[in-house]
Design an enzyme around this catalytic site. Structure first.
Site, PDB file in Angstrom:
ATOM      1  N   GLU A  36     -21.461  13.629   0.482  1.00  0.00           N
ATOM      2  CA  GLU A  36     -20.459  14.056   1.465  1.00  0.00           C
ATOM      3  C   GLU A  36     -19.667  12.920   2.109  1.00  0.00           C
ATOM      4  O   GLU A  36     -19.713  12.738   3.341  1.00  0.00           O
ATOM      5  CB  GLU A  36     -21.142  14.901   2.541  1.00  0.00           C
ATOM      6  CG  GLU A  36     -21.714  16.200   2.003  1.00  0.00           C
ATOM      7  CD  GLU A  36     -22.206  17.143   3.093  1.00  0.00           C
ATOM      8  OE1 GLU A  36     -22.364  16.706   4.252  1.00  0.00           O
ATOM      9  OE2 GLU A  36     -22.422  18.331   2.790  1.00  0.00           O
TER      10      GLU A  36
ATOM     11  N   GLU B 192     -24.776  21.780  -2.754  1.00  0.00           N
ATOM     12  CA  GLU B 192     -25.372  22.346  -1.540  1.00  0.00           C
ATOM     13  C   GLU B 192     -24.680  23.654  -1.206  1.00  0.00           C
ATOM     14  O   GLU B 192     -23.459  23.764  -1.321  1.00  0.00           O
ATOM     15  CB  GLU B 192     -25.232  21.398  -0.338  1.00  0.00           C
ATOM     16  CG  GLU B 192     -26.115  20.168  -0.366  1.00  0.00           C
ATOM     17  CD  GLU B 192     -26.005  19.361   0.932  1.00  0.00           C
ATOM     18  OE1 GLU B 192     -25.673  19.957   1.990  1.00  0.00           O
ATOM     19  OE2 GLU B 192     -26.242  18.147   0.884  1.00  0.00           O
TER      20      GLU B 192
END
Length: 503
Positions: free
Chosen positions: A216, A320
């Site tokens: 991320e 995710e």
């Protein structure tokens, strides 16, 4: 077994047969502070990431223990409270108990075939002794990779926390909201060095599906992330030319719009999105009942994240995703009704993924009851000892992840109003807006950093006076045999894994 490869839009084995990865992230393990204590609700992830992620080594195995603050803070507080020797003992036992053969067997029996292993760089390097490899970092990581291999489970190595913090959020374990990884080249250089060490260690391991070099990223200029990916790709390929690489999109794995033709330089590479839906969280915009417009919104959010890849015929991996769940000790009689709604969201997301034969890794395998497929029993030594503290953390909405802020919003709303009144609208959208709204920014800085800091030593104080046998008992709360299973979630995952396999 054969090494997996990226072929067009698919992952394939050496025979060219498609392999669809379906599994979960081992959050809160080598990124311990993050989920083990986080979902406990306080985001100690920062603390433990630095030292005990030496879990948490997170290796970064984030999971949800319910501590407050950053992982590095938490680890430091515990060492100060009970001494370094006892602190290291507790964390090492935690890493040992968190994932064992019984976990791998259970996971495989569900029909799942891949575990994403988040880890913190602190397991392999100290900030005060940079570029000196801590070989102890491989102890538990190697153990879990080997256990998974015994049960036909692939693993993906995920650097969840990098030097300086690669994103603006708490799980980067840098104790603030500025992603200084992008502002100081040395942080990037150290990360390149670490991946060279990892590539050399795991080269040729056929049960590792690939490397996920940076979790991320949030590069506000959208260009430095591409430059870093060029560097880390070349560094890994100089040592390991065979393993697949999974690159996250910018802005929390949601945005590839600035990647242009970068993919032409990267062979055997897939691209990772993180497809969380607001419908699966307490702050959902409306009750989810699966209307046509709601399903359209689910699909549009997902399709937007993968648009750049679809336009170029590239491979997509959903690294995710997944709802969070209500707990009876907090939501009471409404728990089952809330969770049925969350399962509905889960099923509708999976229906979208199945049509695309998407590989995915749900967040997460094990925690203290907020999101995990398996979770620590409320009757365990750990949950009994920390029950009042976790309730306080929940009430204060200290966790950034899935917190219900309704009980404390009156405290922070005046600050939000102050910004609205004094700052012109055109200057309010600071990156990573629009992912972070103004209320999110105030919450991160005021609740999840400022207030959380004051709870760290309070969490550590619960360990005072405990001997090693008592610390071992606490850590053993996370062993599979002592945990409970989220049967509704696990059945849905099994059913959908079977559907994709049959298709």
């Amino acid at each position: 077994m054969s090494l997996l490869k990226v072929s067009g839009t698919k992952l394939v084995d050496e025979k060219g047969e498609e392999i669809i990865l379906r599994g979960a992230g081992l959050g809160g393990w080598m990124k311990w502070a993050f989920h083990v204590f986080q979902y406990g609700e306080l985001y100690l992830r920062f603390f433990f990431t630095s030292r005990q992620e030496d879990f948490l080594l997170k290796l970064s195995l984030l999971f949800s223990v319910g501590y407050p603050g950053c992982e590095f803070q938490i680890r430091a507080a515990l060492a100060e409270t009970i001494g370094a020797e006892k602190s290291e003992f507790f964390f090492d036992k935690f890493l040992e108990y968190f994932f064992q053969e019984s976990d791998a067997k259970f996971f495989s029996n569900l029909g799942l075939n891949c575990i994403r292993l988040p880890f913190n760089y602190h397991h392999f390097e100290d900030d005060m002794n940079p570029r000196v490899l801590k070989k102890s970092g491989f102890k538990h990581l190697d153990r879990v990779i080997d256990l998974c291999a015994q049960y036909n489970i692939y693993t993906i190595l995920d650097l969840h926390t990098a030097p300086g913090g690669q994103n603006t959020d708490w799980h980067s374990d840098h104790g603030g909201h500025i992603a200084n990884f992008w502002n100081h080249k040395d942080f990037q250089d150290r990360t390149i060095w670490l991946w060279e060490e990892l590539a050399a260690h795991y080269k040729g391991n056929k049960w590792i599906a690939g490397y996920n070099p940076l979790n991320e990223p949030t590069d506000p200029y959208h260009t430095r992330v591409i430059g870093f990916y060029d560097r880390v790709y070349n560094a890994i390929r100089a040592i390991d030319s065979e393993h697949a690489i999974f690159f996250d999109g910018n802005t929390f794995a949601s945005d590839f719009s600035h990647f242009g033709d970068s993919h032409e330089k990267w062979e055997n590479t897939a691209y990772s999105i993180h497809d969380y839906s607001t419908f699966g969280f307490p702050a959902a915009p409306e009750d989810y009942v699966g209307t046509e417009s709601q399903q359209r919104r689910l699909r549009r959010s997902y399709e937007k994240k993968r648009e750049w890849m679809d336009e170029r015929g590239l491979c997509v991996w959903n690294g995710e995703w997944g709802p969070v769940y209500a707990r009876k000790q907090y939501e009471g009689e409404a728990t089952e009704k809330i969770n049925e709604v969350r399962y509905h969201v889960l099923k509708d997301q999976l229906a979208i993924y199945n049509k695309d034969r998407l590989s995915w890794s749900i967040w997460l395998y094990k925690d203290i009851g907020f999101q995990g497929m398996v979770y620590v029993s409320t009757k365990s030594a750990y949950m009994t000892k920390f029950a009042d503290f976790l309730a306080k953390k929940h009430r204060l909405a200290i966790d950034a992840w899935g917190a219900d802020v309704s009980g404390v919003q009156h405290v922070y709303q005046p600050l939000i109003n102050h910004v609205l009144e004094e700052i012109p609208e055109k200057f309010r959208d600071l990156y990573p807006a629009p992912v972070w709204k103004l209320s999110d920014r105030v919450g991160r800085l005021a609740r999840n950093i400022l207030v959380a800091e004051f709870l760290v030593k309070e969490w550590a104080s619960h360990f005072v006076g405990m001997d090693e046998s008592q610390l071992d008992e606490l850590a053993k709360s996370f062993v599979f045999e002592e945990c409970e299973k989220r049967e509704g979630l696990n059945k849905i995952l099994t059913d959908n894994a079977t559907l994709v396999k049959e298709a």
